[in-house]
Design a protein around this motif. Structure first.
Motif, PDB file in Angstrom:
ATOM      1  N   SER A  19       0.968  -0.785  -0.147  1.00 55.66           N
ATOM      2  CA  SER A  19       0.309  -0.369   0.323  1.00 55.66           C
ATOM      3  C   SER A  19       1.218   1.313  -0.425  1.00 55.66           C
ATOM      4  N   PHE A  20       2.172   1.289   0.391  1.00 55.76           N
ATOM      5  CA  PHE A  20       2.846   2.227   0.700  1.00 55.76           C
ATOM      6  C   PHE A  20       3.650   2.756  -0.813  1.00 55.76           C
ATOM      7  N   VAL A  21       3.540   1.327  -1.407  1.00 57.05           N
ATOM      8  CA  VAL A  21       4.364   2.250  -2.122  1.00 57.05           C
ATOM      9  C   VAL A  21       3.205   2.462  -3.255  1.00 57.05           C
ATOM     10  N   VAL A  22       2.587   2.065  -3.781  1.00 55.56           N
ATOM     11  CA  VAL A  22       1.475   2.043  -4.095  1.00 55.56           C
ATOM     12  C   VAL A  22       0.560   3.583  -4.275  1.00 55.56           C
ATOM     13  N   ILE A  23       0.781   3.895  -3.320  1.00 56.59           N
ATOM     14  CA  ILE A  23       0.463   5.865  -2.521  1.00 56.59           C
ATOM     15  C   ILE A  23       1.512   6.235  -3.062  1.00 56.59           C
ATOM     16  N   ILE A  27       0.523  10.401  -5.166  1.00 56.92           N
ATOM     17  CA  ILE A  27       0.812  11.160  -4.925  1.00 56.92           C
ATOM     18  C   ILE A  27       1.992  11.963  -4.821  1.00 56.92           C
ATOM     19  N   ARG A  28       2.971  11.836  -4.946  1.00 58.27           N
ATOM     20  CA  ARG A  28       4.843  12.090  -5.099  1.00 58.27           C
ATOM     21  C   ARG A  28       4.941  12.357  -6.553  1.00 58.27           C
ATOM     22  N   GLY A  29       4.702  13.747  -7.175  1.00 52.35           N
ATOM     23  CA  GLY A  29       4.376  13.746  -8.350  1.00 52.35           C
ATOM     24  C   GLY A  29       5.608  14.375  -8.633  1.00 52.35           C
ATOM     25  N   VAL A  30       5.672  13.998 -10.058  1.00 51.00           N
ATOM     26  CA  VAL A  30       7.256  13.799 -10.899  1.00 51.00           C
ATOM     27  C   VAL A  30       6.696  14.250 -11.962  1.00 51.00           C
ATOM     28  N   VAL A  31       8.032  15.078 -12.943  1.00 54.01           N
ATOM     29  CA  VAL A  31       7.626  15.247 -14.562  1.00 54.01           C
ATOM     30  C   VAL A  31       8.803  14.842 -15.397  1.00 54.01           C
ATOM     31  N   PHE A  32      10.006  14.430 -14.627  1.00 52.04           N
ATOM     32  CA  PHE A  32      10.754  13.651 -15.304  1.00 52.04           C
ATOM     33  C   PHE A  32      11.555  12.528 -14.510  1.00 52.04           C
ATOM     34  N   PHE A 102       5.326   4.807 -11.177  1.00 51.42           N
ATOM     35  CA  PHE A 102       5.494   6.117 -11.763  1.00 51.42           C
ATOM     36  C   PHE A 102       5.578   6.642 -12.955  1.00 51.42           C
ATOM     37  N   PHE A 103       5.573   5.763 -13.471  1.00 50.25           N
ATOM     38  CA  PHE A 103       5.570   5.420 -15.158  1.00 50.25           C
ATOM     39  C   PHE A 103       3.833   5.240 -15.854  1.00 50.25           C
ATOM     40  N   VAL A 104       2.760   4.226 -14.282  1.00 42.16           N
ATOM     41  CA  VAL A 104       1.998   3.883 -14.780  1.00 42.16           C
ATOM     42  C   VAL A 104       1.363   5.451 -14.557  1.00 42.16           C
ATOM     43  N   PHE A 105       1.447   5.715 -13.227  1.00 43.66           N
ATOM     44  CA  PHE A 105       0.657   7.076 -12.886  1.00 43.66           C
ATOM     45  C   PHE A 105       0.374   8.722 -13.128  1.00 43.66           C
ATOM     46  N   GLN A 106       2.107   8.970 -12.811  1.00 46.02           N
ATOM     47  CA  GLN A 106       3.133  10.304 -12.942  1.00 46.02           C
ATOM     48  C   GLN A 106       2.725  10.321 -15.118  1.00 46.02           C
ATOM     49  N   LYS A 107       3.346   8.856 -15.519  1.00 50.27           N
ATOM     50  CA  LYS A 107       3.736   9.127 -16.570  1.00 50.27           C
ATOM     51  C   LYS A 107       4.640  10.474 -16.960  1.00 50.27           C
ATOM     52  N   PRO A 108       6.179  10.273 -16.701  1.00 52.44           N
ATOM     53  CA  PRO A 108       7.453  11.407 -15.985  1.00 52.44           C
ATOM     54  C   PRO A 108       7.874  10.915 -17.525  1.00 52.44           C
TER      55      PRO A 108
END
Length: 219
Positions: A19-23, A27-32, A102-108
């Protein structure tokens, strides 16, 4: 090995770790993409501390240490090392999963001045292996010294706060425990962050060497 897995990989620990890793990846925003590693290392150190703090101290709190004392010291150390290995391999797999999420949710996107995605991941993998190793053995050692899991976690948290900060970065520089997270991500030629990881490895091995004495005194 199966017995040790049942002891350290309890269902509730698996649930809160996943759960920690998924959350975190949500929530931790990244651009690159080169920001993923520095976003993961600090929080993952805390997860490792909480996950590994009861590696052996649970034997003390549950009174099973009285039985453990009947075993030869080599067998007791081997048991602790097996438990650490099982937990840290599990956490490493989670760290790799978290990187992908991060690639799945944030798509940096790839920063134009950084190295290839593969080299970025290799650097991340090496850094997170050391981070998990260091904070896992540190949490276990401090918990054993205090004979209390929460004291071990609290002590690690103080070290975490002191090093995972701007002040810690200025004070320790490349020798900071979180040198990877504080590296210049746009300067791909700068590999001085490896100094901090080398320091973590050295401290970790010193703690491993001291383990038999700690078990005799506090176990």
């Amino acid at each position: 090995m199966k017995k040790e897995m049942k002891i350290v990989l309890l269902f509730y620990k698996i649930v809160y770790a996943v759960s920690f890793v998924v959350i975190l990846s949500l929530i931790r925003g990244v651009v690159f993409t080169n920001e993923i590693g520095l976003s993961v290392e600090g929080p993952f150190a805390i997860l490792t501390v909480v996950f590994c703090a009861d590696t052996y101290v649970q034997e003390i709190t549950s009174k099973r240490s009285e039985v453990h004392r009947l075993y030869r010291i080599k067998k007791r150390i081997h048991s602790i090392m097996q438990r650490m290995m099982i937990q840290e391999v599990f956490l490493l797999l989670l760290a790799v999963l978290g990187y992908g999420l991060f690639f799945v949710f944030q798509k940096p996107v790839t920063h134009p001045v950084t190295e290839s995605e593969m080299l970025q991941f290799i650097a991340y993998f090496l850094a997170i292996v050391v981070t998990i190793f260091f904070w896992g053995i540190l949490a276990n050692t401090l918990s054993m010294l205090f004979r209390n899991m929460w004291m071990g976690i609290g002590s690690c948290l103080l070290i975490w706060v002191a090093t995972n900060s701007t002040g810690g970065d200025k004070l320790f520089g490349a020798w900071n425990l979180f040198s990877y997270a504080f590296r210049d991500i746009e300067n791909t030629d700068d590999i001085t962050w490896l100094y901090g990881k080398a320091l973590c490895i050295c401290i970790g091995f010193i703690l491993f060497i001291a383990l038999p004495k700690i078990v005799r005194k506090r176990g």
